[in-house]
Design a protein around this motif. Sequence first.
Motif, PDB file in Angstrom:
ATOM      1  N   ILE A  24      87.068 -16.528   2.200  1.00  0.00           N
ATOM      2  CA  ILE A  24      88.346 -16.009   2.948  1.00  0.00           C
ATOM      3  C   ILE A  24      88.345 -15.218   4.090  1.00  0.00           C
ATOM      4  O   ILE A  24      87.109 -13.705   3.925  1.00  0.00           O
TER       5      ILE A  24
ATOM      6  N   ALA B 242      91.981 -14.130  -3.716  1.00  0.00           N
ATOM      7  CA  ALA B 242      90.361 -14.206  -4.508  1.00  0.00           C
ATOM      8  C   ALA B 242      90.156 -13.868  -6.162  1.00  0.00           C
ATOM      9  O   ALA B 242      89.655 -14.772  -6.450  1.00  0.00           O
TER      10      ALA B 242
ATOM     11  N   VAL C   8      84.038 -12.566   0.630  1.00  0.00           N
ATOM     12  CA  VAL C   8      85.117 -12.246   1.283  1.00  0.00           C
ATOM     13  C   VAL C   8      84.145 -11.405   2.530  1.00  0.00           C
ATOM     14  O   VAL C   8      84.003 -10.998   2.617  1.00  0.00           O
TER      15      VAL C   8
ATOM     16  N   ILE D  84      81.543 -10.100  -0.816  1.00  0.00           N
ATOM     17  CA  ILE D  84      82.200  -9.011  -0.435  1.00  0.00           C
ATOM     18  C   ILE D  84      81.021  -8.325   1.183  1.00  0.00           C
ATOM     19  O   ILE D  84      80.455  -7.958   0.222  1.00  0.00           O
TER      20      ILE D  84
END
Length: 107
Positions: free
Chosen positions: A6, A23, A35, A68
């Motif tokens: 993402i 997510a 992400v 992330i």
Amino acid sequence: MAKIGIILETKEYEKAWNAFRFAVTAKKQGHEVKVFLMGEAVECEGLTHDKYNVDEQLKSFVNIGGEILACGTCLKSRHLESTEACPISTMVDCVELVVWADKTVTF
């Protein structure tokens, strides 16, 4: 299960909130999810709104093992530091995320 990448480029409350909801949902379904925060999205940690608590969804994602990455150039241009939830990353890391992923979604 799929590998889902993402790329989030906005800190607009509802869009960023939906990106992290997506997510979390994908991760809970057993998919591998990463992400990459780019541009103003590097400001998502700590971002809250009456209807759209982005920070809560971000933390939920991290707490269930989501990964992330945050663009280092974008962080530096905003005088922000790397955090445990959003470690400093590079454009090479973004390319590697796209190559790694079976599917890539942008918000």
